[in-house]
Design an enzyme around this catalytic site. Structure first.
Site, PDB file in Angstrom:
ATOM      1  N   ASP A 218       0.811  -1.211   0.000  1.00  0.00           N
ATOM      2  CA  ASP A 218       0.000   0.000   0.000  1.00  0.00           C
ATOM      3  C   ASP A 218       0.850   1.270   0.000  1.00  0.00           C
ATOM      4  O   ASP A 218       0.321   2.370  -0.034  1.00  0.00           O
ATOM      5  CB  ASP A 218      -0.931   0.000   1.222  1.00  0.00           C
ATOM      6  CG  ASP A 218      -2.044   1.028   1.111  1.00  0.00           C
ATOM      7  OD1 ASP A 218      -2.404   1.393  -0.018  1.00  0.00           O
ATOM      8  OD2 ASP A 218      -2.546   1.487   2.153  1.00  0.00           O
ATOM      9  N   THR A 242      -7.571   5.043   0.863  1.00  0.00           N
ATOM     10  CA  THR A 242      -7.834   3.794   0.148  1.00  0.00           C
ATOM     11  C   THR A 242      -9.295   3.399   0.311  1.00  0.00           C
ATOM     12  O   THR A 242      -9.829   3.389   1.421  1.00  0.00           O
ATOM     13  CB  THR A 242      -6.934   2.670   0.680  1.00  0.00           C
ATOM     14  OG1 THR A 242      -5.567   3.060   0.542  1.00  0.00           O
ATOM     15  CG2 THR A 242      -7.169   1.385  -0.083  1.00  0.00           C
ATOM     16  N   GLN A 292      -5.847  -1.128  -6.835  1.00  0.00           N
ATOM     17  CA  GLN A 292      -6.449  -0.294  -5.792  1.00  0.00           C
ATOM     18  C   GLN A 292      -7.304   0.799  -6.420  1.00  0.00           C
ATOM     19  O   GLN A 292      -6.939   1.386  -7.435  1.00  0.00           O
ATOM     20  CB  GLN A 292      -5.364   0.336  -4.921  1.00  0.00           C
ATOM     21  CG  GLN A 292      -5.900   1.136  -3.750  1.00  0.00           C
ATOM     22  CD  GLN A 292      -4.790   1.657  -2.845  1.00  0.00           C
ATOM     23  OE1 GLN A 292      -4.587   2.856  -2.732  1.00  0.00           O
ATOM     24  NE2 GLN A 292      -4.057   0.736  -2.211  1.00  0.00           N
TER      25      GLN A 292
END
Length: 318
Positions: A218, A242, A292
């Site tokens: 991430d 996110t 993502q």
């Protein structure tokens, strides 16, 4: 003769130990776990941390079947101030595959929901896209060095950020392939890449290395969608977060050796950016893939009826 520093005197050693501790879950009942999260330089709970912890919880319930597909939705922001509880539901155990549903809760509120598919090891056809031809990590400067240089040159980042730089606090070393595009406002194609590794050797535990990979997956990811707009992720008028994060684990991996993270963002719209990633080891094996969808809200437009004009971009190979 100078005495070598003790492990506790080594900031990188301490940081790595804290990350491993953050991925060490305490059982509280059947398929139930709790952990005290760590603060890594931000008051909000780092999404990669709770993502990795949820994966660790799922792995505890299927130790003989490594995970290959991990999908999570982030529902609420977390805080590093109170424990996180994890509930694992054993959705299915078939002849070769197992499915797990993990709920991460904080203060009784669900902050993340995750589905994990696990598979017993099997042989079969194999192929992969080749790793891009890029400079070796030894020839590149770390993000910590670049941060210090950029701050000294511009004075635009407070000195406190040097002490709370997330990658340093996480025991991770990042070496960007495009050092000039890391902290500044240069317009770049929607592509990015960096080498990364855990700063110190960690135990030979495949489940732990998968958790550490999930943790690092991430970092520097969503910011790829801001590169065509000349915006760093920490810009004061950007609200990044996110929304969902997916990880596919293809091959065995060691996170204490260099891994290449190659990212691209094919689109941004609706105050969101979409990013894809490929992670290779030093041998050129594709060990994992990521995707993502994240919030990239321009706070200047939040109370405006103006619609930003799309920025055309051209592709460029790394």
């Amino acid at each position: 003769m100078k005495t070598p520093p003790r492990a506790s005197d080594d900031p990188a050693e301490t940081a790595v130990r804290e990350v491993i501790d953050a991925l060490t879950l305490e059982p509280t009942g059947p398929d139930r776990y709790r952990v005290r999260p760590r603060e890594f330089g931000r008051r909000r709970l780092f999404g990669g941390q709770v993502f990795a912890q949820s994966l660790m919880a799922a792995q505890h319930s299927a130790p003989e079947r490594p995970p290959h597909s991990v999908h999570a939705c982030f529902l609420l922001p977390g805080t590093p101030d109170i424990p996180v509880d994890f509930e694992v539901e054993r959705v299915r155990d078939g002849g070769a595959f197992s499915c797990r549903h993990v709920r991460a809760l904080q203060g009784g509120r669900e902050i993340l929901t995750m589905f994990v598919s696990c598979q017993r090891p099997e042989a079969g056809y194999e192929h992969q896209c080749p790793m891009p031809d890029v400079p070796a990590p030894e020839s590149l400067r770390s993000s910590g060095e670049l941060l210090r240089e950029w701050t000294a040159r511009t004075g635009e980042i407070p000195h406190a950020m040097l002490e709370t730089s997330m990658t340093l606090r996480m025991g991770l070393e990042l070496r960007p392939l495009d050092p000039e595009g890391v902290f500044g406002t240069l317009v770049r194609p929607p592509q990015n890449a960096h080498w990364f590794r855990i700063c110190r050797k960690v135990p030979v535990d495949p489940a732990l290395h998968r958790g550490l990979l999930a943790f690092a997956s991430d970092l520097g990811f969503l910011g790829t969608a801001l590169r065509p707009h000349g915006k760093p992720w920490f810009a004061p008028d950007i609200q990044p977060s996110t929304i969902d994060h997916s990880l596919w684990l293809h091959r065995s991996v060691r996170v204490d050796d260099w891994l290449l993270y190659v990212m691209d963002s094919p689109t941004a719209q609706g105050a969101r950016g979409f990013v894809r990633g490929s992670i290779y080891d030093r041998a050129g094996r594709l060990v994992a893939s990521t995707a993502q969808d994240g919030l990239l809200r321009d706070t200047r437009l939040r109370h405006s009826n103006a619609t930003p004009r799309p920025t055309p971009v051209t592709g460029a190979s790394l």
